[in-house]
Design a protein around this motif. Structure first.
Motif, PDB file in Angstrom:
ATOM      1  N   LEU A 108       0.832  -1.207   0.000  1.00 34.39           N
ATOM      2  CA  LEU A 108       0.000   0.000   0.000  1.00 34.39           C
ATOM      3  C   LEU A 108       0.865   1.256   0.000  1.00 34.39           C
ATOM      4  O   LEU A 108       0.581   2.223  -0.722  1.00 34.39           O
ATOM      5  CB  LEU A 108      -0.964   0.016   1.190  1.00 34.39           C
ATOM      6  CG  LEU A 108      -1.970   1.159   1.186  1.00 34.39           C
ATOM      7  CD1 LEU A 108      -2.881   1.098  -0.042  1.00 34.39           C
ATOM      8  CD2 LEU A 108      -2.803   1.147   2.453  1.00 34.39           C
ATOM      9  N   ARG A 109       1.923   1.244   0.762  1.00 36.90           N
ATOM     10  CA  ARG A 109       2.835   2.391   0.787  1.00 36.90           C
ATOM     11  C   ARG A 109       3.374   2.654  -0.614  1.00 36.90           C
ATOM     12  O   ARG A 109       3.407   3.789  -1.081  1.00 36.90           O
ATOM     13  CB  ARG A 109       3.954   2.123   1.781  1.00 36.90           C
ATOM     14  CG  ARG A 109       5.031   3.191   1.813  1.00 36.90           C
ATOM     15  CD  ARG A 109       6.319   2.547   1.382  1.00 36.90           C
ATOM     16  NE  ARG A 109       7.403   3.484   1.380  1.00 36.90           N
ATOM     17  CZ  ARG A 109       8.411   3.387   0.526  1.00 36.90           C
ATOM     18  NH1 ARG A 109       8.461   2.437  -0.350  1.00 36.90           N
ATOM     19  NH2 ARG A 109       9.386   4.241   0.556  1.00 36.90           N
ATOM     20  N   ASN A 110       3.787   1.599  -1.311  1.00 38.58           N
ATOM     21  CA  ASN A 110       4.313   1.761  -2.669  1.00 38.58           C
ATOM     22  C   ASN A 110       3.249   2.268  -3.635  1.00 38.58           C
ATOM     23  O   ASN A 110       3.555   3.036  -4.552  1.00 38.58           O
ATOM     24  CB  ASN A 110       4.907   0.451  -3.189  1.00 38.58           C
ATOM     25  CG  ASN A 110       6.248   0.157  -2.571  1.00 38.58           C
ATOM     26  OD1 ASN A 110       6.853   1.001  -1.911  1.00 38.58           O
ATOM     27  ND2 ASN A 110       6.719  -1.057  -2.768  1.00 38.58           N
ATOM     28  N   GLU A 111       2.017   1.829  -3.435  1.00 43.65           N
ATOM     29  CA  GLU A 111       0.933   2.309  -4.299  1.00 43.65           C
ATOM     30  C   GLU A 111       0.860   3.831  -4.301  1.00 43.65           C
ATOM     31  O   GLU A 111       0.669   4.447  -5.336  1.00 43.65           O
ATOM     32  CB  GLU A 111      -0.428   1.779  -3.811  1.00 43.65           C
ATOM     33  CG  GLU A 111      -0.825   0.461  -4.370  1.00 43.65           C
ATOM     34  CD  GLU A 111      -2.223   0.088  -3.904  1.00 43.65           C
ATOM     35  OE1 GLU A 111      -3.142   0.937  -3.984  1.00 43.65           O
ATOM     36  OE2 GLU A 111      -2.395  -1.057  -3.462  1.00 43.65           O
ATOM     37  N   PHE A 112       0.984   4.412  -3.128  1.00 39.92           N
ATOM     38  CA  PHE A 112       0.842   5.860  -3.019  1.00 39.92           C
ATOM     39  C   PHE A 112       2.140   6.604  -3.294  1.00 39.92           C
ATOM     40  O   PHE A 112       2.114   7.748  -3.747  1.00 39.92           O
ATOM     41  CB  PHE A 112       0.267   6.246  -1.655  1.00 39.92           C
ATOM     42  CG  PHE A 112      -1.207   6.035  -1.581  1.00 39.92           C
ATOM     43  CD1 PHE A 112      -2.080   6.996  -2.040  1.00 39.92           C
ATOM     44  CD2 PHE A 112      -1.726   4.841  -1.109  1.00 39.92           C
ATOM     45  CE1 PHE A 112      -3.449   6.799  -2.013  1.00 39.92           C
ATOM     46  CE2 PHE A 112      -3.095   4.622  -1.075  1.00 39.92           C
ATOM     47  CZ  PHE A 112      -3.953   5.600  -1.523  1.00 39.92           C
ATOM     48  N   ASN A 113       3.277   5.986  -3.038  1.00 37.44           N
ATOM     49  CA  ASN A 113       4.547   6.671  -3.283  1.00 37.44           C
ATOM     50  C   ASN A 113       5.025   6.552  -4.723  1.00 37.44           C
ATOM     51  O   ASN A 113       5.942   7.265  -5.115  1.00 37.44           O
ATOM     52  CB  ASN A 113       5.632   6.143  -2.342  1.00 37.44           C
ATOM     53  CG  ASN A 113       5.495   6.704  -0.952  1.00 37.44           C
ATOM     54  OD1 ASN A 113       4.838   7.706  -0.745  1.00 37.44           O
ATOM     55  ND2 ASN A 113       6.109   6.062   0.014  1.00 37.44           N
ATOM     56  N   HIS A 114       4.427   5.654  -5.488  1.00 38.28           N
ATOM     57  CA  HIS A 114       4.863   5.452  -6.866  1.00 38.28           C
ATOM     58  C   HIS A 114       3.675   5.541  -7.823  1.00 38.28           C
ATOM     59  O   HIS A 114       3.493   4.689  -8.676  1.00 38.28           O
ATOM     60  CB  HIS A 114       5.582   4.101  -7.001  1.00 38.28           C
ATOM     61  CG  HIS A 114       6.751   3.966  -6.083  1.00 38.28           C
ATOM     62  ND1 HIS A 114       7.914   4.682  -6.252  1.00 38.28           N
ATOM     63  CD2 HIS A 114       6.933   3.229  -4.965  1.00 38.28           C
ATOM     64  CE1 HIS A 114       8.756   4.377  -5.288  1.00 38.28           C
ATOM     65  NE2 HIS A 114       8.188   3.509  -4.497  1.00 38.28           N
ATOM     66  N   SER A 115       2.892   6.570  -7.648  1.00 32.84           N
ATOM     67  CA  SER A 115       1.719   6.794  -8.497  1.00 32.84           C
ATOM     68  C   SER A 115       1.654   8.240  -8.946  1.00 32.84           C
ATOM     69  O   SER A 115       2.217   9.130  -8.311  1.00 32.84           O
ATOM     70  CB  SER A 115       0.426   6.487  -7.720  1.00 32.84           C
ATOM     71  OG  SER A 115       0.280   5.120  -7.513  1.00 32.84           O
ATOM     72  N   VAL A 116       0.934   8.429 -10.026  1.00 31.13           N
ATOM     73  CA  VAL A 116       0.537   9.771 -10.444  1.00 31.13           C
ATOM     74  C   VAL A 116      -0.858   9.980  -9.873  1.00 31.13           C
ATOM     75  O   VAL A 116      -1.688   9.068  -9.910  1.00 31.13           O
ATOM     76  CB  VAL A 116       0.502   9.868 -11.985  1.00 31.13           C
ATOM     77  CG1 VAL A 116      -0.148  11.166 -12.429  1.00 31.13           C
ATOM     78  CG2 VAL A 116       1.903   9.753 -12.555  1.00 31.13           C
ATOM     79  N   PHE A 117      -1.106  11.159  -9.351  1.00 31.41           N
ATOM     80  CA  PHE A 117      -2.403  11.455  -8.767  1.00 31.41           C
ATOM     81  C   PHE A 117      -3.263  12.177  -9.790  1.00 31.41           C
ATOM     82  O   PHE A 117      -2.842  13.164 -10.381  1.00 31.41           O
ATOM     83  CB  PHE A 117      -2.246  12.292  -7.499  1.00 31.41           C
ATOM     84  CG  PHE A 117      -1.572  11.524  -6.400  1.00 31.41           C
ATOM     85  CD1 PHE A 117      -2.311  10.815  -5.474  1.00 31.41           C
ATOM     86  CD2 PHE A 117      -0.195  11.461  -6.312  1.00 31.41           C
ATOM     87  CE1 PHE A 117      -1.704  10.078  -4.474  1.00 31.41           C
ATOM     88  CE2 PHE A 117       0.438  10.733  -5.323  1.00 31.41           C
ATOM     89  CZ  PHE A 117      -0.318  10.038  -4.408  1.00 31.41           C
TER      90      PHE A 117
END
Length: 183
Positions: A108-117
């Motif tokens: 989950l941490r990676n989902e948010f740290n490695h995404s475009v919003f």
């Protein structure tokens, strides 16, 4: 131009209405920051596990930890040392559980740290678009697009609570690991 050309946002319009959405955005950013903070604290605890498994001092364990440039490499080393050095099956089971829980929080941490919003016309964050490359039907695509809705925000809060609990479990486990390595 290719069809999938990204559309540039109307930055002036977003700036004008950003204040209205600041509360929602700040909540999301605070949760992301808290997840990163908790995750990083937990990852750093593996230094002490390396220290005990390698039967060395903290500075040497920190050098080894820092020399390995990925979390996966650090965890692999911990797992391999445990396999080679730990003789108590219960301590080994506890260590594997800690690593499994840590890996779950990493996703989950990676989902948010490695995404475009993605944002809507009013500047509210609506989706994340993973930057992980995936192959589908022989074609390369960027990763999943997921909504940032109340359920996802709640999952972020739940993840933070799990990471805090895991941190306490790691601290409680360290004396057990130390004793097992001195036996």
């Amino acid at each position: 131009m290719p069809e999938d050309e990204p559309l540039q946002p109307d930055f002036d319009a977003l700036q004008r209405i950003a204040q209205e959405k600041a509360g929602e955005r700040n909540l999301i950013f605070a949760l992301i920051g808290n997840m990163s903070y908790c995750w990083s604290n937990n990852e750093s605890m593996f230094i002490y596990m390396l220290q005990y498994l390698m039967r060395t001092d903290e500075i040497t364990a920190t050098i080894v930890f820092g020399t390995l440039n990925t979390t996966r490499a650090r965890l692999d080393l911990v797992e391999r040392l445990a396999e080679a050095k730990l003789t108590d099956p219960e301590v080994t089971r506890q260590l594997r559980r800690i690593i499994r829980l840590f890996n779950e929080s990493t996703r989950l941490r990676n989902e948010f740290n490695h995404s475009v919003f993605k944002t809507d016309a009013e500047g509210a964050i609506t989706h994340t678009h993973s930057m992980r490359i995936q192959r589908k039907n022989g074609q390369l695509h960027l990763g999943e697009v997921k909504p940032v809705d109340q359920a996802r925000i709640a999952s972020m809060g739940a993840s933070i609570k799990k990471m805090v609990k895991l941190n306490r479990e790691i601290w409680a486990f360290l004396p057990t690991l130390k004793a097992a390595m001195q036996a």
